[in-house]
Design a protein around this motif. Structure first.
Motif, PDB file in Angstrom:
ATOM      1  N   THR A  53       0.460  -1.103   0.165  1.00 40.78           N
ATOM      2  CA  THR A  53       0.436  -0.201   0.032  1.00 40.78           C
ATOM      3  C   THR A  53       0.760   0.845   0.013  1.00 40.78           C
ATOM      4  O   THR A  53       2.291   1.207   1.335  1.00 40.78           O
ATOM      5  CB  THR A  53      -0.651   0.000   1.404  1.00 40.78           C
ATOM      6  N   ASP A  54       0.932   1.899  -0.866  1.00 39.66           N
ATOM      7  CA  ASP A  54       1.801   3.605  -0.771  1.00 39.66           C
ATOM      8  C   ASP A  54       0.789   4.459  -0.860  1.00 39.66           C
ATOM      9  O   ASP A  54      -0.288   4.470  -1.619  1.00 39.66           O
ATOM     10  CB  ASP A  54       2.421   3.425  -2.177  1.00 39.66           C
ATOM     11  N   GLY A  55       1.311   6.024   0.192  1.00 38.08           N
ATOM     12  CA  GLY A  55       0.876   6.465   0.114  1.00 38.08           C
ATOM     13  C   GLY A  55       1.196   7.014   0.826  1.00 38.08           C
ATOM     14  O   GLY A  55       2.303   7.478   1.407  1.00 38.08           O
ATOM     15  N   PHE A  56       0.928   8.438   0.948  1.00 38.43           N
ATOM     16  CA  PHE A  56       0.953  10.092   1.825  1.00 38.43           C
ATOM     17  C   PHE A  56       0.973  10.272   2.782  1.00 38.43           C
ATOM     18  O   PHE A  56       0.318   9.025   3.340  1.00 38.43           O
ATOM     19  CB  PHE A  56       0.507  11.433   1.044  1.00 38.43           C
ATOM     20  N   ALA A  57       2.139  10.857   3.656  1.00 34.95           N
ATOM     21  CA  ALA A  57       2.028  10.244   5.478  1.00 34.95           C
ATOM     22  C   ALA A  57       3.159  11.686   5.885  1.00 34.95           C
ATOM     23  O   ALA A  57       3.568  12.685   4.909  1.00 34.95           O
ATOM     24  CB  ALA A  57       3.058   9.300   5.509  1.00 34.95           C
ATOM     25  N   ASP A  58       2.745  11.927   6.685  1.00 39.27           N
ATOM     26  CA  ASP A  58       3.713  13.072   7.482  1.00 39.27           C
ATOM     27  C   ASP A  58       4.976  12.639   7.679  1.00 39.27           C
ATOM     28  O   ASP A  58       5.600  11.422   7.416  1.00 39.27           O
ATOM     29  CB  ASP A  58       3.260  13.490   8.840  1.00 39.27           C
ATOM     30  N   GLU A  59       5.963  13.101   8.742  1.00 34.69           N
ATOM     31  CA  GLU A  59       7.497  12.988   8.441  1.00 34.69           C
ATOM     32  C   GLU A  59       7.516  11.851   9.329  1.00 34.69           C
ATOM     33  O   GLU A  59       9.098  11.285   9.439  1.00 34.69           O
ATOM     34  CB  GLU A  59       8.607  14.055   8.033  1.00 34.69           C
ATOM     35  N   SER A  60       7.319  11.830  10.296  1.00 32.02           N
ATOM     36  CA  SER A  60       6.839  10.194  11.383  1.00 32.02           C
ATOM     37  C   SER A  60       6.626   8.446  10.465  1.00 32.02           C
ATOM     38  O   SER A  60       6.860   7.718  11.209  1.00 32.02           O
ATOM     39  CB  SER A  60       5.874  10.515  12.284  1.00 32.02           C
ATOM     40  N   GLY A  61       6.082   8.916   9.268  1.00 30.79           N
ATOM     41  CA  GLY A  61       5.110   7.687   8.522  1.00 30.79           C
ATOM     42  C   GLY A  61       3.957   8.109   8.949  1.00 30.79           C
ATOM     43  O   GLY A  61       3.285   6.317   8.049  1.00 30.79           O
ATOM     44  N   THR A  62       3.209   8.636   9.842  1.00 28.29           N
ATOM     45  CA  THR A  62       1.746   8.279   9.987  1.00 28.29           C
ATOM     46  C   THR A  62       0.737   8.954   8.401  1.00 28.29           C
ATOM     47  O   THR A  62       1.613   9.828   7.962  1.00 28.29           O
ATOM     48  CB  THR A  62       1.389   9.303  10.907  1.00 28.29           C
ATOM     49  N   PRO A  63      -0.011   7.583   8.501  1.00 31.63           N
ATOM     50  CA  PRO A  63      -0.330   8.527   6.559  1.00 31.63           C
ATOM     51  C   PRO A  63      -1.718   9.518   6.743  1.00 31.63           C
ATOM     52  O   PRO A  63      -2.146   9.941   8.254  1.00 31.63           O
ATOM     53  CB  PRO A  63      -1.772   6.995   6.917  1.00 31.63           C
ATOM     54  N   ASN A  64      -1.367  10.131   5.713  1.00 28.11           N
ATOM     55  CA  ASN A  64      -2.651  11.606   5.490  1.00 28.11           C
ATOM     56  C   ASN A  64      -3.513  11.158   5.078  1.00 28.11           C
ATOM     57  O   ASN A  64      -3.709  11.166   4.062  1.00 28.11           O
ATOM     58  CB  ASN A  64      -1.781  12.485   5.133  1.00 28.11           C
ATOM     59  N   PRO A  65      -4.748  10.935   5.725  1.00 25.60           N
ATOM     60  CA  PRO A  65      -5.973  10.016   5.454  1.00 25.60           C
ATOM     61  C   PRO A  65      -6.653  11.285   4.417  1.00 25.60           C
ATOM     62  O   PRO A  65      -7.890  10.806   3.771  1.00 25.60           O
ATOM     63  CB  PRO A  65      -6.879  10.479   6.869  1.00 25.60           C
ATOM     64  N   GLU A  66      -5.685  12.774   3.742  1.00 25.94           N
ATOM     65  CA  GLU A  66      -6.516  13.668   3.149  1.00 25.94           C
ATOM     66  C   GLU A  66      -6.490  13.303   1.911  1.00 25.94           C
ATOM     67  O   GLU A  66      -6.684  13.925   0.695  1.00 25.94           O
ATOM     68  CB  GLU A  66      -6.370  14.439   3.910  1.00 25.94           C
ATOM     69  N   MET A  67      -5.306  12.987   1.596  1.00 22.18           N
ATOM     70  CA  MET A  67      -4.456  12.086   0.797  1.00 22.18           C
ATOM     71  C   MET A  67      -4.347  10.937  -0.616  1.00 22.18           C
ATOM     72  O   MET A  67      -5.085  10.122   0.979  1.00 22.18           O
ATOM     73  CB  MET A  67      -2.858  12.643   0.444  1.00 22.18           C
ATOM     74  N   PRO A  68      -4.508   9.906  -1.596  1.00 23.79           N
ATOM     75  CA  PRO A  68      -5.449   9.600  -1.513  1.00 23.79           C
ATOM     76  C   PRO A  68      -3.982   7.929  -1.582  1.00 23.79           C
ATOM     77  O   PRO A  68      -3.145   8.372  -1.230  1.00 23.79           O
ATOM     78  CB  PRO A  68      -5.767   9.354  -3.439  1.00 23.79           C
ATOM     79  N   GLN A  69      -4.850   6.863  -1.882  1.00 16.69           N
ATOM     80  CA  GLN A  69      -3.295   6.204  -1.550  1.00 16.69           C
ATOM     81  C   GLN A  69      -3.529   5.076  -2.611  1.00 16.69           C
ATOM     82  O   GLN A  69      -4.390   4.792  -2.915  1.00 16.69           O
ATOM     83  CB  GLN A  69      -3.763   5.248  -0.437  1.00 16.69           C
ATOM     84  N   MET A  70      -2.575   3.945  -2.638  1.00 13.63           N
ATOM     85  CA  MET A  70      -3.469   3.387  -4.324  1.00 13.63           C
ATOM     86  C   MET A  70      -2.041   1.997  -3.584  1.00 13.63           C
ATOM     87  O   MET A  70      -1.340   2.125  -2.627  1.00 13.63           O
ATOM     88  CB  MET A  70      -2.169   4.041  -5.103  1.00 13.63           C
ATOM     89  N   ARG A  71      -2.709   0.824  -4.199  1.00 15.20           N
ATOM     90  CA  ARG A  71      -1.765  -0.652  -4.299  1.00 15.20           C
ATOM     91  C   ARG A  71      -0.383  -1.016  -5.117  1.00 15.20           C
ATOM     92  O   ARG A  71      -1.065   0.081  -6.376  1.00 15.20           O
ATOM     93  CB  ARG A  71      -3.348  -1.857  -4.586  1.00 15.20           C
ATOM     94  N   LEU A  72       0.668  -0.349  -5.070  1.00 15.63           N
ATOM     95  CA  LEU A  72       1.500  -0.935  -5.909  1.00 15.63           C
ATOM     96  C   LEU A  72       2.248  -2.407  -6.182  1.00 15.63           C
ATOM     97  O   LEU A  72       2.395  -2.439  -4.540  1.00 15.63           O
ATOM     98  CB  LEU A  72       2.665  -0.101  -5.445  1.00 15.63           C
ATOM     99  N   ARG A  73       2.098  -3.074  -7.174  1.00 12.76           N
ATOM    100  CA  ARG A  73       3.100  -3.951  -7.086  1.00 12.76           C
ATOM    101  C   ARG A  73       4.180  -4.075  -8.002  1.00 12.76           C
ATOM    102  O   ARG A  73       4.228  -3.931  -9.128  1.00 12.76           O
ATOM    103  CB  ARG A  73       2.261  -5.805  -7.374  1.00 12.76           C
TER     104      ARG A  73
END
Length: 328
Positions: free
Chosen positions: A92-112
């Motif tokens: 699962t590939d997504g946006f986060a803050d610098e501590s690695g906590t996912p940003n729920p306001e930004m999209p995520q995707m699946r990457l293989r």
């Protein structure tokens, strides 16, 4: 440019990038398993990446940020869903803050990412699945295609530089931030054997000694998360000049990841956080320790003691211990 095709499918909500390289599959795989190498190609050319965590195993996580020309940082995370060693991994590939906590306001995707042998080397196929048409459009408008093609375009130079990441180079020290330091070394041995050498007091007394002339007098390990540990060393010659480190076991995921706090006995300062990961690569096991210090001053004081040289001396002994055990 190694990219051979880019295919976007708005109906299926996918994007597939195919790249060909003139190196064996294992070399291409190791470039993704090793955060030192990932940093040299992941992301656009003018947005280099810094990985502060890279747990390359199912259930593991990666935390990273990319730094733009003006110093702006864009952080992200991977959550490893599956790994077929040498063949594919999925995150699962997504946006986060610098501590690695996912940003729920930004999209995520699946990457293989799929790795395959070809007559001339290896092929890397990167397939992204988007969760909605809106996410698909947003990420492409943000430059995702350009970012991936730029990343793949930087890989040839990294793959050619085998000597920088091969076994036998000794421990390498990298400053990640003012408070984070990464120590990396390939140990000749499997992750399971390297892990056991960190969990067996008798083995630890044989290699975890730092510079020559010291012995480990006490080796108390924490067996479960929340338990404490304490190590005491003294001069081998006469038992003088003893010192001790102690801390708490915060995470334990055998044989991949261990997180501890660390204090030096008698030093009234906040603890370091040590995150150790073990990753199988060509030549053995990539051992990585990310140390987070309470501040830059503490970081510089500790590094100034010759800590990195002491760690290399210990790791060289560890390698010798593992080699001897494999022959017996």
């Amino acid at each position: 440019m190694p990219i051979t095709s880019v295919t976007k499918d708005a109906e299926a909500l996918t994007m597939t990038v195919v790249s060909d390289f003139s190196v064996p599959v294992q070399r291409l795989w190791d470039a993704h398993a090793d955060p030192r190498q990932l940093e040299k190609f992941w992301g656009p050319e003018d947005w280099p990446a810094t990985f502060t965590r890279h747990d390359f195993h199912p259930g593991g996580r990666s935390h990273y940020w990319m730094t733009g020309p003006d110093g702006t940082r864009a952080a992200g995370y991977w959550e490893f869903l599956a790994i077929d060693p040498g063949r594919s991994f999925e995150v699962t590939d997504g946006f986060a803050d610098e501590s690695g906590t996912p940003n729920p306001e930004m999209p995520q995707m699946r990457l293989r990412l799929t790795f395959a042998e070809t007559p001339h080397g290896s092929r890397l196929t990167s397939t992204s699945w988007f969760n909605s048409t809106e996410d698909y459009r947003q990420l492409l408008e943000m430059g995702m295609e350009e970012g991936l093609t730029s990343a793949m375009g930087q890989m040839d130079a990294v793959l050619e530089d085998l000597s920088s990441f091969a076994a036998g180079r000794g421990a390498q020290t990298q400053m990640l931030t003012d408070t984070k330091v990464r120590i990396s070394r390939i140990i000749r041995g499997t992750p399971e054997k390297v892990w056991q050498a960190h969990r067996d007091p008798d083995l630890m007394r044989r290699w975890l000694l730092g510079p020559d002339g010291w012995r480990m007098r006490e080796c108390q390990l924490g067996e479960k998360v929340g338990e404490s540990y304490r190590f005491v060393w003294e001069r081998e010659e006469d038992g003088s000049d003893s010192f001790a480190f102690f801390g708490e076991l915060k995470e334990l995921d055998a044989p991949h990841r261990e997180v501890t706090t660390e204090n030096m006995e008698g030093m009234p300062c906040p603890p370091n956080i040590n995150e150790q990961t073990l990753t199988p690569v060509h030549g053995g096991t990539l051992l990585t320790v990310v140390i987070t210090y309470p501040d830059k001053e503490t970081r510089d004081i500790v590094l100034g003691t010759g800590m990195a040289d002491g760690m290399e001396a210990s790791y060289a002994r560890l390698e010798a211990v593992l080699t001897a055990s494999s022959r017996s």
